[in-house]
Structures are given as structure tokens and as C-alpha cells.
Design a protein around this motif. Sequence first.
Motif, PDB file in Angstrom:
ATOM      1  N   UNK A   1      57.395 -21.284  13.546  1.00 46.31           N
ATOM      2  CA  UNK A   1      56.873 -20.309  13.984  1.00 46.31           C
ATOM      3  C   UNK A   1      55.320 -20.005  13.691  1.00 46.31           C
ATOM      4  N   UNK A   2      54.511 -21.222  13.105  1.00 43.39           N
ATOM      5  CA  UNK A   2      53.365 -21.271  12.777  1.00 43.39           C
ATOM      6  C   UNK A   2      52.655 -20.036  12.215  1.00 43.39           C
ATOM      7  N   UNK A   3      53.340 -19.674  11.140  1.00 39.39           N
ATOM      8  CA  UNK A   3      52.525 -18.384  10.433  1.00 39.39           C
ATOM      9  C   UNK A   3      50.861 -18.649  10.480  1.00 39.39           C
ATOM     10  N   UNK A   4      50.282 -17.486  10.331  1.00 32.28           N
ATOM     11  CA  UNK A   4      48.905 -17.684  10.467  1.00 32.28           C
ATOM     12  C   UNK A   4      48.115 -17.217   8.900  1.00 32.28           C
ATOM     13  N   UNK A   5      47.315 -17.910   8.536  1.00 30.50           N
ATOM     14  CA  UNK A   5      46.673 -17.573   7.283  1.00 30.50           C
ATOM     15  C   UNK A   5      45.145 -17.000   7.659  1.00 30.50           C
ATOM     16  N   UNK A   6      44.507 -16.625   6.820  1.00 30.15           N
ATOM     17  CA  UNK A   6      43.053 -15.760   7.008  1.00 30.15           C
ATOM     18  C   UNK A   6      42.031 -16.705   6.058  1.00 30.15           C
ATOM     19  N   UNK A   7      41.206 -17.242   7.011  1.00 32.47           N
ATOM     20  CA  UNK A   7      39.649 -17.604   5.956  1.00 32.47           C
ATOM     21  C   UNK A   7      38.697 -16.819   6.317  1.00 32.47           C
ATOM     22  N   UNK A   8      37.965 -16.399   5.316  1.00 28.76           N
ATOM     23  CA  UNK A   8      36.566 -15.431   5.670  1.00 28.76           C
ATOM     24  C   UNK A   8      35.612 -16.007   4.529  1.00 28.76           C
ATOM     25  N   UNK A   9      34.473 -16.124   5.042  1.00 30.27           N
ATOM     26  CA  UNK A   9      33.306 -16.350   4.682  1.00 30.27           C
ATOM     27  C   UNK A   9      32.374 -15.325   4.490  1.00 30.27           C
ATOM     28  N   UNK A  10      32.006 -14.876   3.396  1.00 28.62           N
ATOM     29  CA  UNK A  10      30.795 -13.687   3.350  1.00 28.62           C
ATOM     30  C   UNK A  10      29.585 -14.474   2.755  1.00 28.62           C
ATOM     31  N   UNK A  11      28.555 -14.511   3.563  1.00 24.85           N
ATOM     32  CA  UNK A  11      27.265 -14.775   3.090  1.00 24.85           C
ATOM     33  C   UNK A  11      26.426 -13.876   2.171  1.00 24.85           C
ATOM     34  N   UNK A  12      25.409 -14.581   1.432  1.00 21.88           N
ATOM     35  CA  UNK A  12      24.695 -13.672   0.429  1.00 21.88           C
ATOM     36  C   UNK A  12      24.149 -12.437   1.028  1.00 21.88           C
ATOM     37  N   UNK A  13      23.965 -12.286   2.189  1.00 22.99           N
ATOM     38  CA  UNK A  13      23.360 -11.118   2.838  1.00 22.99           C
ATOM     39  C   UNK A  13      24.522 -10.112   3.229  1.00 22.99           C
ATOM     40  N   UNK A  14      25.637 -10.288   2.999  1.00 22.72           N
ATOM     41  CA  UNK A  14      26.873  -9.280   3.069  1.00 22.72           C
ATOM     42  C   UNK A  14      26.562  -8.145   2.502  1.00 22.72           C
ATOM     43  N   UNK A  15      26.927  -6.780   3.102  1.00 20.21           N
ATOM     44  CA  UNK A  15      26.813  -5.706   2.064  1.00 20.21           C
ATOM     45  C   UNK A  15      27.579  -5.625   0.938  1.00 20.21           C
ATOM     46  N   UNK A  16      28.648  -6.523   0.797  1.00 19.44           N
ATOM     47  CA  UNK A  16      29.699  -6.241  -0.450  1.00 19.44           C
ATOM     48  C   UNK A  16      28.975  -7.421  -1.452  1.00 19.44           C
ATOM     49  N   UNK A  17      28.076  -8.200  -1.205  1.00 18.35           N
ATOM     50  CA  UNK A  17      27.930  -9.192  -1.983  1.00 18.35           C
ATOM     51  C   UNK A  17      26.435  -8.703  -2.801  1.00 18.35           C
ATOM     52  N   UNK A  18      26.327  -9.281  -4.111  1.00 19.76           N
ATOM     53  CA  UNK A  18      25.287  -8.985  -4.832  1.00 19.76           C
ATOM     54  C   UNK A  18      24.699 -10.199  -5.365  1.00 19.76           C
ATOM     55  N   UNK A  19      25.107 -11.439  -5.136  1.00 26.08           N
ATOM     56  CA  UNK A  19      24.429 -12.634  -5.416  1.00 26.08           C
ATOM     57  C   UNK A  19      24.106 -13.377  -4.429  1.00 26.08           C
ATOM     58  N   UNK A  20      23.741 -14.657  -4.802  1.00 28.21           N
ATOM     59  CA  UNK A  20      23.147 -15.769  -3.812  1.00 28.21           C
ATOM     60  C   UNK A  20      23.976 -16.683  -3.377  1.00 28.21           C
ATOM     61  N   UNK A  21      25.362 -16.495  -3.390  1.00 25.07           N
ATOM     62  CA  UNK A  21      26.434 -17.443  -3.149  1.00 25.07           C
ATOM     63  C   UNK A  21      27.056 -17.102  -2.047  1.00 25.07           C
ATOM     64  N   UNK A  22      27.856 -18.106  -1.352  1.00 22.52           N
ATOM     65  CA  UNK A  22      28.610 -17.835  -0.341  1.00 22.52           C
ATOM     66  C   UNK A  22      30.094 -17.657  -0.893  1.00 22.52           C
ATOM     67  N   UNK A  23      30.930 -16.598  -0.416  1.00 25.17           N
ATOM     68  CA  UNK A  23      32.101 -16.297  -1.150  1.00 25.17           C
ATOM     69  C   UNK A  23      33.297 -16.635   0.107  1.00 25.17           C
ATOM     70  N   UNK A  24      33.924 -17.624  -0.361  1.00 29.48           N
ATOM     71  CA  UNK A  24      35.042 -18.197   0.752  1.00 29.48           C
ATOM     72  C   UNK A  24      36.344 -17.616   0.213  1.00 29.48           C
ATOM     73  N   UNK A  25      37.319 -16.870   1.126  1.00 29.17           N
ATOM     74  CA  UNK A  25      38.443 -16.234   0.558  1.00 29.17           C
ATOM     75  C   UNK A  25      39.359 -16.907   1.473  1.00 29.17           C
ATOM     76  N   UNK A  26      40.470 -17.355   1.240  1.00 28.16           N
ATOM     77  CA  UNK A  26      41.693 -17.999   1.681  1.00 28.16           C
ATOM     78  C   UNK A  26      42.820 -16.781   1.501  1.00 28.16           C
ATOM     79  N   UNK A  27      43.611 -16.488   2.448  1.00 31.27           N
ATOM     80  CA  UNK A  27      44.846 -15.556   2.315  1.00 31.27           C
ATOM     81  C   UNK A  27      46.074 -16.047   3.212  1.00 31.27           C
ATOM     82  N   UNK A  28      47.104 -16.075   2.667  1.00 32.53           N
ATOM     83  CA  UNK A  28      48.153 -16.526   3.306  1.00 32.53           C
ATOM     84  C   UNK A  28      49.032 -15.582   3.862  1.00 32.53           C
ATOM     85  N   UNK A  29      50.169 -15.887   4.626  1.00 31.33           N
ATOM     86  CA  UNK A  29      50.741 -14.845   5.130  1.00 31.33           C
ATOM     87  C   UNK A  29      51.726 -14.141   4.288  1.00 31.33           C
ATOM     88  N   UNK A  30      51.774 -14.304   2.851  1.00 28.99           N
ATOM     89  CA  UNK A  30      52.554 -13.622   1.790  1.00 28.99           C
ATOM     90  C   UNK A  30      51.730 -12.868   1.016  1.00 28.99           C
TER      91      UNK A  30
END
Length: 188
Positions: free
Chosen positions: A42-71
Amino acid sequence: MKIKGWEKISGFTYKGFTIVNPIHNADETSYEATILNLNLPQKPKWELTVLTPAHKFKNDDTFSIILKDDENHSTVSTLHKERMQSIVYFRCTFEEMIDTILNIRLTSAGVNASSHSIHSGYNKSINPNKYGKLKVAGTGGGILTTINSNANNVVWDPNINLPSSMITAIQDLQKQIDDLKLNHANNK
């Protein structure tokens, strides 16, 4: 801060998990991609998100990488600007994150004595041949509860962990095999 070559990650595959459809928002502060689990039909989908330091939710100078599975299990990793400029570092981080999610899924799975055992009512003959028949029967009490070979029953109770009778049965079977080999060699 832009991620150069984000579209080039499409097709990265690790342990059957493949990145597809890399996209970003108009400001290029949030990057996303879908991860397909090619191990399952069924090839379940996971989500990969990368937020840059310029993103409105960020307050540091790093890239945040978020991986979330189907559960809804997730893991977060951060990379400094210098490391994010290299696709090699990103790929290594992606692979580590896949391993982390797989470990989370494994340790959070409901495992009990009968969830990975031969369930009751299972009775299967294995490898019938002219030397005898091996029969495996399960009662849900463990991986293997009874071996029946050449009318000799050997019972192993996984709760007691005393498989000495099983060792004796294996030694008897090995002796029978050795005798058959000897007889076959003498008949040539």
C-alpha cells in the motif's frame, strides 16, 4: 535562506523508503517531501519537513529536519548551515532519522508471547521423506512447542527453558543421518 538543489533529493532511497515530490513554500523557508515506504504494497506515506533558520517558528541559526511516519511517530534533527550545504550530510541525517523511526516503531509495537509464535491449532508436516516425518505443532505458548519425528515426541516448554530433551532428539536424528550416510556409502 534557500536550500540549493532541494529538488535533486527526489529518488533518494534507504531501506525501501524513497523521497518523492520535494517542494517548498513561496518564501523558501519551509521545504517538504513525501517519503514512500516501498516495502509495503500500500506504500504508506511519511512526511519530511525542513525548516530554515529564516522560518517564522525558528529562533536559531540551524535547519530543523522533521520526519513523521504514517503512525505519527516523529524525530527531529538539526543541521548547521555549513552541513546543510552538502547533500552527503543531509543524506546521512535522513538515513539516521529513518533508522530512528524504525526503532521507535519496533519498540512501541505490542509484542507478547503469542504475537510472534505459532498459534494454536497449527499442525504442519515439514520435509516428509523416506527417513521419517517432522511434525511441528503449536499451542501459542512459544515459537515451537512440539516436535514429532519418527514417532518420538519431544516437548519443549519455553516457560521452563529446559530443552535437554530437544538436544537428545537432535542427537538421535543426527545419528540416524550418519547411519544412513554410512549405509549409502557401503552400498556403492
